[in-house]
Design a protein around this motif. Structure first.
Motif, PDB file in Angstrom:
ATOM      1  N   ARG A 271      -8.349 -12.557   9.865  1.00 39.88           N
ATOM      2  CA  ARG A 271      -7.790 -12.195   8.536  1.00 39.88           C
ATOM      3  C   ARG A 271      -6.565 -12.874   8.228  1.00 39.88           C
ATOM      4  O   ARG A 271      -6.553 -13.664   7.381  1.00 39.88           O
ATOM      5  N   THR A 272      -5.731 -12.864   9.233  1.00 37.90           N
ATOM      6  CA  THR A 272      -4.496 -13.349   8.865  1.00 37.90           C
ATOM      7  C   THR A 272      -4.415 -14.870   8.956  1.00 37.90           C
ATOM      8  O   THR A 272      -3.842 -15.510   8.026  1.00 37.90           O
ATOM      9  N   TRP A 276      -3.307 -16.802   4.934  1.00 39.94           N
ATOM     10  CA  TRP A 276      -1.901 -17.372   4.812  1.00 39.94           C
ATOM     11  C   TRP A 276      -1.650 -18.381   3.686  1.00 39.94           C
ATOM     12  O   TRP A 276      -0.708 -18.481   3.164  1.00 39.94           O
ATOM     13  N   TYR A 278      -1.980 -18.299   0.754  1.00 36.06           N
ATOM     14  CA  TYR A 278      -1.393 -17.438  -0.311  1.00 36.06           C
ATOM     15  C   TYR A 278       0.067 -17.888  -0.406  1.00 36.06           C
ATOM     16  O   TYR A 278       0.724 -18.062  -1.641  1.00 36.06           O
ATOM     17  N   ALA A 279       0.987 -17.947   0.648  1.00 38.55           N
ATOM     18  CA  ALA A 279       2.135 -18.034   0.776  1.00 38.55           C
ATOM     19  C   ALA A 279       2.422 -19.453   0.552  1.00 38.55           C
ATOM     20  O   ALA A 279       3.890 -19.706   0.034  1.00 38.55           O
ATOM     21  N   GLN A 346     -13.779  -3.175   1.406  1.00 44.07           N
ATOM     22  CA  GLN A 346     -13.584  -1.659   1.923  1.00 44.07           C
ATOM     23  C   GLN A 346     -13.916  -0.683   1.206  1.00 44.07           C
ATOM     24  O   GLN A 346     -14.061   0.464   1.640  1.00 44.07           O
ATOM     25  N   GLY A 459      -1.986  -1.460  -8.147  1.00 46.65           N
ATOM     26  CA  GLY A 459      -0.853  -0.543  -7.964  1.00 46.65           C
ATOM     27  C   GLY A 459      -1.173   0.682  -6.959  1.00 46.65           C
ATOM     28  O   GLY A 459      -2.539   0.892  -6.601  1.00 46.65           O
ATOM     29  N   ALA A 460       0.037   1.288  -6.395  1.00 44.45           N
ATOM     30  CA  ALA A 460      -0.493   2.392  -5.373  1.00 44.45           C
ATOM     31  C   ALA A 460      -1.033   3.574  -5.863  1.00 44.45           C
ATOM     32  O   ALA A 460      -0.377   3.932  -7.006  1.00 44.45           O
TER      33      ALA A 460
ATOM     34  N   THR B   5      -7.504   0.547   1.289  1.00 43.29           N
ATOM     35  CA  THR B   5      -7.088  -0.184   2.310  1.00 43.29           C
ATOM     36  C   THR B   5      -6.642   0.804   3.366  1.00 43.29           C
ATOM     37  O   THR B   5      -6.137   0.290   4.385  1.00 43.29           O
ATOM     38  N   TYR B   8      -7.835  -0.431   7.181  1.00 41.70           N
ATOM     39  CA  TYR B   8      -7.533  -1.827   7.321  1.00 41.70           C
ATOM     40  C   TYR B   8      -7.763  -2.543   8.677  1.00 41.70           C
ATOM     41  O   TYR B   8      -8.104  -3.389   9.032  1.00 41.70           O
ATOM     42  N   THR B 205       5.207   0.401  -1.380  1.00 41.06           N
ATOM     43  CA  THR B 205       4.894  -0.154  -2.577  1.00 41.06           C
ATOM     44  C   THR B 205       6.271  -1.175  -2.666  1.00 41.06           C
ATOM     45  O   THR B 205       6.099  -2.180  -3.232  1.00 41.06           O
ATOM     46  N   ILE B 212       5.470 -10.090  -2.942  1.00 43.38           N
ATOM     47  CA  ILE B 212       4.988 -10.903  -4.134  1.00 43.38           C
ATOM     48  C   ILE B 212       6.362 -11.471  -4.903  1.00 43.38           C
ATOM     49  O   ILE B 212       6.113 -12.871  -5.203  1.00 43.38           O
ATOM     50  N   PRO B 266       8.273 -18.322   3.188  1.00 41.61           N
ATOM     51  CA  PRO B 266       7.355 -17.356   2.642  1.00 41.61           C
ATOM     52  C   PRO B 266       6.246 -16.917   3.575  1.00 41.61           C
ATOM     53  O   PRO B 266       5.762 -15.970   3.417  1.00 41.61           O
ATOM     54  N   VAL B 267       5.588 -18.071   4.465  1.00 39.05           N
ATOM     55  CA  VAL B 267       4.562 -17.577   5.398  1.00 39.05           C
ATOM     56  C   VAL B 267       5.071 -16.659   6.230  1.00 39.05           C
ATOM     57  O   VAL B 267       4.387 -15.687   6.482  1.00 39.05           O
ATOM     58  N   PHE B 270       5.464 -13.295   4.398  1.00 41.20           N
ATOM     59  CA  PHE B 270       4.021 -12.543   4.023  1.00 41.20           C
ATOM     60  C   PHE B 270       3.211 -12.203   5.299  1.00 41.20           C
ATOM     61  O   PHE B 270       2.835 -11.104   5.264  1.00 41.20           O
ATOM     62  N   ILE B 271       3.412 -12.982   6.562  1.00 40.99           N
ATOM     63  CA  ILE B 271       2.819 -12.512   7.597  1.00 40.99           C
ATOM     64  C   ILE B 271       3.544 -11.058   8.200  1.00 40.99           C
ATOM     65  O   ILE B 271       2.771 -10.259   8.521  1.00 40.99           O
ATOM     66  N   GLN B 274       2.691  -8.123   5.730  1.00 42.45           N
ATOM     67  CA  GLN B 274       1.242  -8.117   5.408  1.00 42.45           C
ATOM     68  C   GLN B 274       0.662  -6.538   5.186  1.00 42.45           C
ATOM     69  O   GLN B 274       0.004  -6.348   4.220  1.00 42.45           O
ATOM     70  N   PHE B 277       2.026  -5.003   2.082  1.00 42.58           N
ATOM     71  CA  PHE B 277       1.214  -5.843   0.934  1.00 42.58           C
ATOM     72  C   PHE B 277      -0.029  -5.113   0.551  1.00 42.58           C
ATOM     73  O   PHE B 277      -0.304  -4.815  -0.434  1.00 42.58           O
ATOM     74  N   MET B 278      -0.659  -5.100   1.775  1.00 47.21           N
ATOM     75  CA  MET B 278      -2.110  -4.555   1.718  1.00 47.21           C
ATOM     76  C   MET B 278      -2.174  -2.862   0.796  1.00 47.21           C
ATOM     77  O   MET B 278      -2.822  -2.603   0.271  1.00 47.21           O
ATOM     78  N   SER B 279      -1.312  -2.201   1.708  1.00 46.47           N
ATOM     79  CA  SER B 279      -1.449  -0.865   1.383  1.00 46.47           C
ATOM     80  C   SER B 279      -0.605  -0.618  -0.052  1.00 46.47           C
ATOM     81  O   SER B 279      -1.021   0.464  -0.594  1.00 46.47           O
ATOM     82  N   GLY B 280       0.255  -1.348  -0.009  1.00 46.28           N
ATOM     83  CA  GLY B 280       1.049  -1.031  -1.194  1.00 46.28           C
ATOM     84  C   GLY B 280       0.459  -1.447  -2.747  1.00 46.28           C
ATOM     85  O   GLY B 280       0.289  -0.989  -3.610  1.00 46.28           O
ATOM     86  N   PHE B 281      -0.365  -2.315  -2.444  1.00 42.63           N
ATOM     87  CA  PHE B 281      -1.142  -3.128  -3.638  1.00 42.63           C
ATOM     88  C   PHE B 281      -2.648  -2.605  -3.449  1.00 42.63           C
ATOM     89  O   PHE B 281      -3.623  -3.338  -4.129  1.00 42.63           O
ATOM     90  N   ALA B 282      -2.925  -1.460  -3.037  1.00 38.38           N
ATOM     91  CA  ALA B 282      -4.503  -0.927  -2.947  1.00 38.38           C
ATOM     92  C   ALA B 282      -4.625  -1.102  -4.017  1.00 38.38           C
ATOM     93  O   ALA B 282      -4.374  -0.641  -5.130  1.00 38.38           O
TER      94      ALA B 282
END
Lengths: 460, 287
Positions: A271-272, A276, A278-279, A346, A459-460, B5, B8, B205, B212, B266-267, B270-271, B274, B277-282
């Motif tokens: 996945r990673t 990537w 995206y960045a 998911q 949003g969360a 998420t 995950y 969040t 982002i 940025p990479v 992001f990594i 990550q 990002f995934m859980s905050g932007f669920a």
């Protein structure tokens, strides 16, 4: 004020009073009051754009197109004011389920402090939004009516000339074809429904599935047809590049997400490795693809020559240049699309998929009948965000890859705003083109609110 | 609302999803996909070490020119100074926007005040106004302020946004009301409540918004291209353009090296973030 203007204002008052009178009737309030409010709102709405313009579109020497723009502006202003008046009436007068629900009104465990505290908390945000979004937005409207040059303080009022120079509505072959096809489809579907042979009828099913694409092509084609010959290619390029980027990006994102969603060892690492990009910035994507697709020294043409194909000149061919931009942009947006598709996957019920598997559905049927419908809210969200990306953010990719060329073949609307406004310094015309984009953004937003009965939000 | 998420982590148990009978096949498919997606950057990394001759010969191994390219990029073309400007810009905007969004979210969820719907609508409407759309008027306004070539021009206009305010508003409104009621019984004022209770439970969040924003600001191109004309104040995305032509001919190595170096911050951000990002932007579906 000419007779035309007075006549139009009377029409505006009439339409407004009918609309609001009916609205008040449904709210069980005096119809006369509604009609009165509506008449005032209608006239005010018609004046919304016309007062700043000083009714210039209705001057005797104006062309028919300018009069049309004037009527359109009156109608738009009327729509905005009447809609607001109707909404406010419902908010303040209606009770029960007619009253509009405002999510902003919800308060939980609120603090009982003076009014000052929430305002202090909000003031920094409000000041920045006012100065750097609202003020420029209003200034854009003003600029679009002026002959304004960069670095020249003096400006001249020129009514709606900036708009009428880029507008020239006429039907193209594609539009006429799409109109004929949609008439055939509607009549055909109605006929088959009437004779009742809708079950297991391949012709009927084909016609049904053609309706949405036809209407979409018709809408896009009519939009392109609105513009003057020298601006039409810019709108067409924008739709072509944005359309293919969005479609291919989302479909590929969904496919890759479905692949990596399979239970497999090391899925987190895959996945990673997949998301990537995206960045990476649109500008860097432009630079890398500029080298890869270089006709002489690029790796792509070298790989093609290894299998005996003479590589084309990607950057200098008008059609291929568009596709080079599309490929680079799809690559850049793929990580984002995979990410959100994974989040969507998911949420799809495992039980439903297992039930389908037990019932003997094959992988493709399970994907199409169980996974895909469950993914529509996410795909819809991705559609909107991808369109926004393709309209605005792609600028960096284009500037590094093709600089809008060859001969304007990859000049999109935002690139044209930049070239015209900043390089050539024609602020007025660039402002008018920005407002054309603004109308499109508003259209997409309205479409988004209308169609998402099941609201998609992030949003969360 | 369902957070999607939560799960995950990769699934261990075999289920109806495994439509490919043999796992090795899936691995090969995934490797090919990863290779295709990573290919542009791998290629850029290799070219970054090569001379023009090596690029033209399509040499697939690292070249001999990394030192020279590095010198061109960092010393002759001063990519480092662009990187510093971009870093300062990204940090100011990320921190500033997070703070202002937290405050706005707090005001929207935990306070009642007259005209709230109006303020809410005012913020909501800005979702329809992307900066790129207003660029002509914004350029006139910001140059008129005398902010051309300053850090203020590339930070202040981006310190507030509807996205950030609504992200926190939605996050806060999913927190049980008992929490703020208990805090008030204990005599906490709104700011104490924010710093002692809300922020500690909102790191996901905050992390999501930070990722982002950092990437958005770092990758910004059109606006700095317009408003910054002075080389010393320029950001890295625009600064890259100056590497296109060196000694009148195009040299690929330094250009690619600069592109790769530009992409590293940025990479990494992001990594590293990550998960947040995934859980905050669920993605949430609410009716």
């Amino acid at each position: 004020m000419t007779l035309t203007v007075i006549l139009l204002l009377i029409i505006a008052a009439l339409v407004g009073s009918l609309y609001m009178g009916y609205g008040y009737h449904r709210l069980r309030r005096p119809v006369v009051l509604g009609a009165g409010v509506g008449a005032v709102a209608g006239v005010l709405g018609a004046l919304l754009f016309m007062l700043p313009l000083n009714f210039c579109t209705f001057e005797p020497e104006r062309a028919i197109l300018d009069v049309g723009i004037g009527i359109l502006l009156m109608g738009t202003g009327m729509g905005v004011v009447l809609f607001s008046a109707h909404w406010l009436s419902r908010y303040f007068l209606a009770k029960g389920k007619d009253k509009p629900v405002l999510t902003g009104d919800r308060v939980q465990g609120g603090f009982n402090t003076s009014v000052l505290i929430p305002l202090v908390l909000l003031i920094p945000t409000l000041i920045i939004l006012t100065l750097f979004l609202y003020y420029p937005a209003i200034d854009l409207f003003r600029l679009s009516t002026l002959l304004a040059r960069l670095n020249t303080p003096r400006t001249v009022f020129r009514c709606v000339d900036n708009f009428s120079q880029i507008l020239d509505p006429q039907f193209s072959i594609v539009t006429i074809g799409a109109i004929i096809l949609s008439i055939v489809l509607v009549v055909g579907i109605a006929y088959i429904q009437r004779i009742g042979e809708t079950r297991n009828n391949p012709l009927y099913n084909t016609m049904r599935s053609l309706v949405t694409p036809t209407l979409l092509v018709l809408l896009l084609s009519i939009t392109v047809d609105l513009f003057a010959p020298d601006y039409r290619p810019v709108v067409y390029n924008t739709f072509f590049i944005a359309g293919w980027t969005v479609i291919l990006g989302i479909l590929l994102g969904l496919a890759v997400a479905y692949l990596v969603f399979q239970p497999v060892k090391g899925a987190a690492i895959y996945r990673t490795l997949l998301i990537w990009p995206y960045a990476i910035s649109p500008a860097v994507a432009g630079i890398i693809f500029f080298l890869m697709f270089d006709p002489l020294n690029g790796i792509i043409n070298h790989l093609l020559s290894l299998i005996g194909i003479q590589g084309p000149n990607w950057i200098k061919d008008p059609w291929l240049a568009k596709w080079t931009i599309i490929i680079a942009s799809v690559w850049k947006t793929l990580g984002y699309n995979i990410l959100f598709c994974l989040a969507g996957l998911q949420n799809i019920s495992k039980e439903l998929q297992e039930a389908a598997a037990i019932d003997g559905a094959n992988a493709w049927q399970r994907f199409w009948n169980v996974v895909f419908p469950g993914m529509t809210p996410i795909l819809f969200f991705l559609l909107i965000t991808n369109i926004t990306f393709a309209f605005f953010e792609m600028f960096g990719t284009i500037d590094f890859l093709t600089k809008g060329g060859p001969a304007g073949a990859t000049t999109t609307m935002i690139y044209e705003v930049y070239t015209l406004g900043i390089i050539e310094g024609d602020l007025g015309k660039a402002a008018a083109q920005s407002l054309v984009m603004f109308v499109m953004v508003i259209g997409i937003t309205i479409f988004q609110f209308r169609t998402s009965g099941e609201k998609v939000s992030y949003g969360a | 609302m369902t957070a999607l998420t939560q799960t995950y982590a990769p699934e261990k148990k075999k289920n109806a999803n495994s439509w490919l009978p043999q796992r090795w096949y899936l691995h090969i498919l995934l490797w090919i996909t990863c290779f295709i997606i990573s290919f542009p950057l791998l290629y850029a990394v290799i070219v970054a070490t090569q001379t023009n001759d090596e690029v033209v010969r399509y040499q697939v191994t690292p070249g001999s020119s990394f030192d020279t390219n590095w010198e061109t990029v960092m010393i002759t073309r001063k990519l480092g100074s662009y990187m510093v400007n971009s870093t300062v810009q990204a940090i100011i905007v990320t921190v500033g926007k997070t703070v202002l969004s937290l405050l706005a979210g707090l005001a929207f969820v935990y306070f009642r005040f007259p005209g709230k719907w109006l303020v809410f609508g005012f913020v909501l409407m800005t979702l329809m106004m992307p900066t790129e759309l207003l660029i002509i008027a914004l350029f006139r306004f910001v140059s008129g302020l005398g902010w051309g070539d300053t850090m203020a021009a590339i930070t202040v206009p981006f310190l507030a946004s509807a996205t950030g305010a609504f992200l926190f508003r939605q996050h806060f409104s999913n927190i049980p009301a008992e929490l703020s009621e208990a805090a008030q019984l204990d005599g906490a004022n709104p700011l104490q409540f924010l710093f002692r209770i809300l922020i500690p439970i909102s790191w996901n969040t905050i992390g999501a918004l930070a990722v982002i924003q950092f990437i958005y600001v770092w990758n910004m191109y059109l606006w700095p291209l317009l408003i910054i004309r002075d080389e010393r104040a320029q950001v890295v995305q625009v600064g890259l353009g100056s590497l296109r032509n060196i000694d009148t001919t195009l040299t690929y190595g330094p250009l690619m090296l600069a592109a790769v170096v530009t992409s590293i911050p940025p990479v990494i951000v992001f990594i590293l973030l990550q998960k947040q990002f995934m859980s905050g932007f669920a993605i949430t579906r609410d009716k």
